[in-house]
Design an enzyme around this catalytic site. Structure first.
Site, short mmCIF file in Angstrom:
data_model
loop_
_atom_site.label_atom_id
_atom_site.label_comp_id
_atom_site.label_asym_id
_atom_site.label_seq_id
_atom_site.Cartn_x
_atom_site.Cartn_y
_atom_site.Cartn_z
N SER A 65 0.79 -1.24 0.00
CA SER A 65 0.00 0.00 0.00
C SER A 65 0.82 1.28 0.00
CB SER A 65 -0.96 0.01 1.20
OG SER A 65 -2.04 -0.88 0.96
N LYS A 68 -0.15 3.80 -2.56
CA LYS A 68 -1.18 4.83 -2.40
C LYS A 68 -0.57 6.23 -2.27
CE LYS A 68 -4.74 1.76 -0.54
NZ LYS A 68 -4.15 0.46 -0.23
N SER A 120 -5.96 3.15 4.52
CA SER A 120 -5.48 2.34 3.40
C SER A 120 -6.62 1.64 2.67
CB SER A 120 -4.45 1.30 3.89
OG SER A 120 -3.62 0.90 2.84
N LYS A 227 2.95 6.53 5.30
CA LYS A 227 2.08 5.44 4.87
C LYS A 227 2.64 4.08 5.26
CE LYS A 227 -1.59 3.90 2.81
NZ LYS A 227 -1.56 2.72 3.72
#
Length: 392
Positions: A65, A68, A120, A227
């Site tokens: 992720s 992202k 997420s 993140k």
């Protein structure tokens, strides 16, 4: 034969250690080696874009992720914030982590970006992609176009969420570069540093509440992003950022089972051994000339490096000034050179000239050699870009 084998072993060990030591020139102070549990890692100064540490930094790996980060910055730069994002069947049924959007639900792009980065949400990633790119495929094209624009040579994207897929990968160095670029965007910066976000919920009597999965925001002093990521094939991935004494750093680890501790160690290392220094201030006079510098310039130096810095004044020829239509007092630039490598430039203007307000320094974007905003071409480019974005 035995001596030759030992020599080869020492050479191999030296090559291995070289891949794990900080990316820095020689300095007066011995910088200790930095080790993590990661398969690949990188540390970068956001202001300058200087890579301070890299271990297997160009290895192409799954990033889960962390994808992202690219999804968010592409959506921010291309998205229409005036139109609500509608959740399609494809977004509603997306596997993996979710913010539990309902089929047909509508939400502002800004709020959906919070759900994307804090929780997420793969459903949010798909909905955003379809909203901005017209389809997932169209959005992925924008992601790869952005990667190419930023010079991410070890990255390729196959989806906006980070689910494991063939042809979907990046590297620690590329993720550091991408994040340093993205953190210069005010909206992105505000989103990733948010610990808790509430958003209207049209389906229930209570609001959405999203707690940020990034524990660094609570564990590390000065942490302000970015993140987390995990899949069964990528394992634990993390990008974190922190700001202390006006300096912001980005740390990246891919496949790291002890990432929280490793990131604290990496960030401490950067702040201690590569503090940010101001080399010149906007409006400062150039000694011996009727000129002033147009921008404030800062750079992180290891101990002993600043003494080896060379500042070279390069004055533009009249022909070049005429060709570039430089009619606002731009007269040249100062080039900063450290150990034979140019680390930055600062425009210089005739004293008394209007000094244009520069866009916030973005080292990744600066490397693309943009048109200087004080030139006529630069001004027209900016106007046309604004008009185009307003119409789309």
């Amino acid at each position: 034969m035995k001596i030759r084998s030992i020599t080869r072993w020492i050479a191999a060990a030296a090559i291995f250690l070289a891949s794990c030591v900080p990316v820095s020139a020689e300095s007066g102070q011995q910088i200790p080696e930095l080790h993590t549990h990661a398969q690949a890692a990188a540390l970068m100064d956001v202001t300058s874009g200087r890579l301070l540490y890299s271990s297997h930094g160009d290895d192409q790996l799954r990033i889960a992720s962390l994808t992202k980060i690219m999804t968010a910055i592409v959506a921010i730069e291309h998205g229409d914030f005036n139109r609500p994002v509608k959740v399609s069947k494809n977004a509603f049924g997306k596997e993996g982590s979710s913010i539990y959007l309902k089929l047909g639900e509508e939400m502002t792009l800004e709020n959906m970006l919070y759900g994307l980065m804090l929780r997420s949400g793969n459903d949010a990633a798909t909905a955003i992609a379809e909203h901005v790119g017209g389809s997932e495929e169209g959005f992925v094209h924008l992601m790869n176009e952005k990667a190419q624009e930023l010079g991410l040579q070890h990255s390729h994207f196959a989806n906006p969420s980070g689910l494991d897929a063939n042809g979907h990968y990046s590297s620690a160095n590329d993720m550091a570069k991408l994040t340093a670029y993205a953190l210069h965007n005010p909206l992105f910066h505000d989103i990733v540093k948010t610990q808790v976000k509430k958003a209207p919920n049209p389906n229930e009597s209570w609001d959405y509440r999203w707690d940020n999965k990034n524990k660094m925001l609570r564990l590390y002093e000065g942490a302000d992003g970015v993140k987390t990521g995990y899949t069964k094939k990528a394992f634990r991935c993390l990008v974190s950022s922190a700001t202390r004494n006006g300096q912001q750093l980005v740390a990246v680890t891919l496949n790291d089972g002890d990432d929280w501790n490793d990131h604290a160690k990496m960030l401490d290392y950067g702040f201690k051994y590569f503090p940010l220094s101001q080399l010149m201030e906007k409006g400062e006079s150039v000694q011996g000339y009727d000129l002033v510098v147009a921008n404030t310039f800062k750079y992180p130096f290891a101990d002993g490096e600043k003494e080896r810095l060379e500042k070279k004044l390069v004055l533009f020829s009249p022909a070049r000034e005429k060709a570039q239509d430089v009619n606002f007092g731009l007269r040249g630039e100062i080039r900063m050179v450290l150990d034979g490598k140019q680390i930055g430039t600062v425009p210089v203007y005739q004293k008394g000239s209007y000094l244009p307000e520069p866009n916030p320094r973005n080292p990744v974007k600066d490397a693309l050699a943009p048109i200087h905003p004080s030139t006529l071409a630069g001004a027209l480019s900016k106007v046309f870009k604004q008009l185009f974005l307003q119409q789309n």
